[in-house]
Design a protein around this motif. Sequence first.
Motif, PDB file in Angstrom:
ATOM      1  N   VAL A  53       0.844  -1.201   0.000  1.00 30.45           N
ATOM      2  CA  VAL A  53       0.000   0.000   0.000  1.00 30.45           C
ATOM      3  C   VAL A  53       0.879   1.250   0.000  1.00 30.45           C
ATOM      4  O   VAL A  53       0.611   2.220  -0.717  1.00 30.45           O
ATOM      5  N   GLU A  54       1.943   1.216   0.777  1.00 28.54           N
ATOM      6  CA  GLU A  54       2.868   2.357   0.828  1.00 28.54           C
ATOM      7  C   GLU A  54       3.517   2.591  -0.536  1.00 28.54           C
ATOM      8  O   GLU A  54       3.636   3.733  -0.987  1.00 28.54           O
ATOM      9  N   ARG A  55       3.916   1.509  -1.221  1.00 25.88           N
ATOM     10  CA  ARG A  55       4.518   1.656  -2.546  1.00 25.88           C
ATOM     11  C   ARG A  55       3.516   2.218  -3.556  1.00 25.88           C
ATOM     12  O   ARG A  55       3.877   3.017  -4.413  1.00 25.88           O
ATOM     13  N   ILE A  56       2.265   1.791  -3.447  1.00 28.08           N
ATOM     14  CA  ILE A  56       1.223   2.312  -4.347  1.00 28.08           C
ATOM     15  C   ILE A  56       1.033   3.812  -4.112  1.00 28.08           C
ATOM     16  O   ILE A  56       0.976   4.594  -5.060  1.00 28.08           O
ATOM     17  N   GLU A  57       0.953   4.201  -2.847  1.00 24.82           N
ATOM     18  CA  GLU A  57       0.768   5.627  -2.521  1.00 24.82           C
ATOM     19  C   GLU A  57       1.958   6.455  -2.992  1.00 24.82           C
ATOM     20  O   GLU A  57       1.780   7.547  -3.523  1.00 24.82           O
ATOM     21  N   GLN A  58       3.156   5.929  -2.808  1.00 27.42           N
ATOM     22  CA  GLN A  58       4.350   6.650  -3.239  1.00 27.42           C
ATOM     23  C   GLN A  58       4.346   6.808  -4.765  1.00 27.42           C
ATOM     24  O   GLN A  58       4.615   7.884  -5.281  1.00 27.42           O
ATOM     25  N   ALA A  59       4.023   5.746  -5.479  1.00 29.10           N
ATOM     26  CA  ALA A  59       3.991   5.815  -6.942  1.00 29.10           C
ATOM     27  C   ALA A  59       2.872   6.731  -7.423  1.00 29.10           C
ATOM     28  O   ALA A  59       3.037   7.461  -8.410  1.00 29.10           O
ATOM     29  N   ARG A  60       1.737   6.723  -6.710  1.00 27.32           N
ATOM     30  CA  ARG A  60       0.600   7.574  -7.079  1.00 27.32           C
ATOM     31  C   ARG A  60       0.985   9.050  -6.964  1.00 27.32           C
ATOM     32  O   ARG A  60       0.548   9.878  -7.762  1.00 27.32           O
ATOM     33  N   SER A  61       1.820   9.374  -5.982  1.00 20.98           N
ATOM     34  CA  SER A  61       2.215  10.768  -5.769  1.00 20.98           C
ATOM     35  C   SER A  61       3.154  11.276  -6.863  1.00 20.98           C
ATOM     36  O   SER A  61       3.387  12.479  -6.976  1.00 20.98           O
ATOM     37  N   GLU A  62       3.674  10.367  -7.683  1.00 23.57           N
ATOM     38  CA  GLU A  62       4.594  10.760  -8.754  1.00 23.57           C
ATOM     39  C   GLU A  62       3.871  11.308  -9.986  1.00 23.57           C
ATOM     40  O   GLU A  62       4.512  11.710 -10.942  1.00 23.57           O
ATOM     41  N   GLY A  63       2.541  11.262  -9.963  1.00 24.54           N
ATOM     42  CA  GLY A  63       1.799  11.872 -11.072  1.00 24.54           C
ATOM     43  C   GLY A  63       1.120  10.880 -11.985  1.00 24.54           C
ATOM     44  O   GLY A  63       0.547   9.907 -11.521  1.00 24.54           O
ATOM     45  N   ASP A  64       1.192  11.135 -13.279  1.00 25.37           N
ATOM     46  CA  ASP A  64       0.481  10.399 -14.322  1.00 25.37           C
ATOM     47  C   ASP A  64       0.562   8.886 -14.115  1.00 25.37           C
ATOM     48  O   ASP A  64       1.623   8.273 -14.226  1.00 25.37           O
TER      49      ASP A  64
END
Length: 161
Positions: free
Chosen positions: A33-44
């Motif tokens: 979940v943390e990796r998903i949130e981190q990747a989501r914050s990177e944009g597109d």
Amino acid sequence: MATESEVWLTQEAYDRLAAELEHRTGPLRAEIVERIEQARSEGDLKENGGYHAAREEQGKNEGRVVYLKQFLEHAEVGESPADDGVIEPGMVVEAKINGNTTTFLFGTRELAGDSDLDVFSEKSALGAAIHGKSVGEKLAYTAPNGKEIPVEIVSAHPFKA
């Protein structure tokens, strides 16, 4: 030993799988979940490889969680089988199958853990034929292709993980 919906496991195998389930529903789930949130914050998200990889890992993890819950819910936990040469789940069997000697675990892949032994379940054609048989017995079973295959039980002893 086990009904249609049950599978037999040693206490050791059950504990190993329960620990895996706990890890997958706790620390591993949180990490994904943390990796998903981190990747989501990177944009597109369309071209975000990290996001898609993490989501794929999440899907695989959740699939394994569902499987483990179901598997453990229907597991029959018991002692290792007696070392009496009678084939039952949890035995390592050496047999001549169609003239070729092979060694395998009679039971489930989950029982085998990290072992590299081949596994034949009670529900397989070979497994159904040898269940309850003893060392030295000769028999034949019908393969899924309809061919009769001769089998001789050479040895059988309890599996030690």
